[in-house]
Design a protein around this motif. Structure first.
Motif, PDB file in Angstrom:
ATOM      1  N   MET A   1      -0.903   8.018   5.408  1.00 40.44           N
ATOM      2  CA  MET A   1      -0.008   8.454   4.629  1.00 40.44           C
ATOM      3  C   MET A   1      -0.869   9.348   3.233  1.00 40.44           C
ATOM      4  SD  MET A   1       2.124   5.765   5.918  1.00 40.44           S
ATOM      5  CE  MET A   1       3.570   5.921   4.943  1.00 40.44           C
ATOM      6  N   ALA A   2      -1.261   8.662   2.527  1.00 43.02           N
ATOM      7  CA  ALA A   2      -1.923   8.998   1.823  1.00 43.02           C
ATOM      8  C   ALA A   2      -2.166  10.125   1.692  1.00 43.02           C
ATOM      9  CB  ALA A   2      -3.167   7.971   1.001  1.00 43.02           C
TER      10      ALA A   2
ATOM     11  N   LEU B   1       0.962  -1.615   0.019  1.00 40.62           N
ATOM     12  CA  LEU B   1       0.205  -0.024  -0.065  1.00 40.62           C
ATOM     13  C   LEU B   1       0.649   1.230   0.180  1.00 40.62           C
ATOM     14  CD1 LEU B   1      -2.594  -1.006   2.275  1.00 40.62           C
ATOM     15  CD2 LEU B   1      -2.963  -0.523   0.050  1.00 40.62           C
ATOM     16  N   VAL B   2       1.812   1.200   0.593  1.00 43.62           N
ATOM     17  CA  VAL B   2       2.727   2.757   1.400  1.00 43.62           C
ATOM     18  C   VAL B   2       3.713   2.884  -0.539  1.00 43.62           C
ATOM     19  CG1 VAL B   2       4.628   3.728   2.062  1.00 43.62           C
ATOM     20  CG2 VAL B   2       3.146   2.102   2.992  1.00 43.62           C
ATOM     21  N   LYS B   3       4.185   1.420  -0.952  1.00 45.51           N
ATOM     22  CA  LYS B   3       4.870   1.622  -2.227  1.00 45.51           C
ATOM     23  C   LYS B   3       4.094   2.138  -3.008  1.00 45.51           C
ATOM     24  CE  LYS B   3       5.780  -2.061  -5.157  1.00 45.51           C
ATOM     25  NZ  LYS B   3       6.254  -3.170  -5.078  1.00 45.51           N
ATOM     26  N   THR B   4       2.988   1.863  -3.232  1.00 47.78           N
ATOM     27  CA  THR B   4       1.646   2.407  -4.308  1.00 47.78           C
ATOM     28  C   THR B   4       1.447   3.609  -4.245  1.00 47.78           C
ATOM     29  OG1 THR B   4       0.557  -0.150  -4.622  1.00 47.78           O
ATOM     30  CG2 THR B   4       0.019   2.291  -5.689  1.00 47.78           C
ATOM     31  N   ILE B   5       1.131   3.974  -3.017  1.00 51.69           N
ATOM     32  CA  ILE B   5       1.329   5.424  -2.658  1.00 51.69           C
ATOM     33  C   ILE B   5       2.329   6.237  -2.970  1.00 51.69           C
ATOM     34  CG2 ILE B   5       0.673   7.562  -0.683  1.00 51.69           C
ATOM     35  CD1 ILE B   5      -1.143   4.798   0.576  1.00 51.69           C
ATOM     36  N   ARG B   6       3.267   5.429  -2.588  1.00 53.60           N
ATOM     37  CA  ARG B   6       4.245   6.605  -2.672  1.00 53.60           C
ATOM     38  C   ARG B   6       5.417   6.743  -4.253  1.00 53.60           C
ATOM     39  NH1 ARG B   6       8.048   4.018   2.150  1.00 53.60           N
ATOM     40  NH2 ARG B   6       7.041   5.999   4.070  1.00 53.60           N
ATOM     41  N   THR B   7       4.509   5.628  -5.494  1.00 51.42           N
ATOM     42  CA  THR B   7       4.645   6.074  -5.946  1.00 51.42           C
ATOM     43  C   THR B   7       4.329   6.199  -7.618  1.00 51.42           C
ATOM     44  OG1 THR B   7       4.819   3.339  -7.096  1.00 51.42           O
ATOM     45  CG2 THR B   7       6.752   4.326  -6.096  1.00 51.42           C
TER      46      THR B   7
END
Length: 207
Positions: free
Chosen positions: A175-176, A98-104
């Protein structure tokens, strides 16, 4: 003829997706009331008439974005639940992905923000509200089940599994939203801090 039809369909789908992506960006930043079809047309480099060729109204675009967001989230949750991993591994995997997708992927954060705004809004299209009512609890229910199984195995911290699931998604959504607001300058704290909120760390010597 067949080749031309295939090319035309590809062009149509690309335009449709461009309209949805542009509308998502505007809705997430300005809200639905602050966004008009003319704004979407200008933002995507299209005419008002071309946008209306694909969508009858702003409300239809809004509803399609809600459907897409909730369907994708439901599919991701079903995938997570079916993975042949232990509960604590599923939680780490979910945080990482989830965090990787949000960041990229900028649209990923925008979808999170968009859905959060839709839940809080009072006057959204009826069909969009029905989709939200039917599906928005699924991610919380799936994560609560994973948390509960982890507690039974002694790898997830004690507490109501529903509360742990709530805090899990509050952190992901936060975070998103931060990523949407700050873009490339968004802070990226170590994910171990998130792991620690939910998981009981064990020494390698523990049986």
């Amino acid at each position: 003829m067949g080749r031309n039809k295939e090319v035309n369909e590809k062009v149509k789908e690309e335009r449709r997706q461009k309209i949805l992506a542009g509308a998502l960006e505007l809705f997430s930043l300005n809200g639905a009331p602050g966004t008009k079809i003319s704004d979407i047309a200008r933002h995507t480099g299209m005419s008002n008439g071309l946008v209306y060729h694909y969508f009858a109204s702003k409300e239809e675009i809004y509803t399609e974005l809600i459907r897409t967001a909730l369907d994708r989230l439901e599919q991701a949750c079903c995938h997570l639940a079916a993975l042949p991993l232990l509960p604590h591994e599923k939680i780490k995997y979910a945080i990482d992905e989830l965090v990787k997708t949000i960041r990229t992927n900028p649209d990923a954060g925008r979808y999170h923000l968009f859905v959060t705004q839709a839940i809080a809004a009072k006057n959204i299209p009826k069909e969009a509200a029905q989709i939200l009512d039917a599906k928005r609890r699924i991610p919380y229910e799936v994560m609560a089940q994973i948390m509960e199984k982890g507690q039974q195995l002694g790898t997830v911290r004690p507490g109501r599994s529903e509360d742990l699931s709530f805090f899990f998604w509050v952190n992901i959504n936060g975070m998103a939203q931060h990523q949407v607001m700050y873009g490339k300058t968004a802070r990226q704290p170590p994910l171990e801090l998130l792991y620690h909120m939910f998981l009981i760390e064990r020494n390698s010597t523990d049986v």
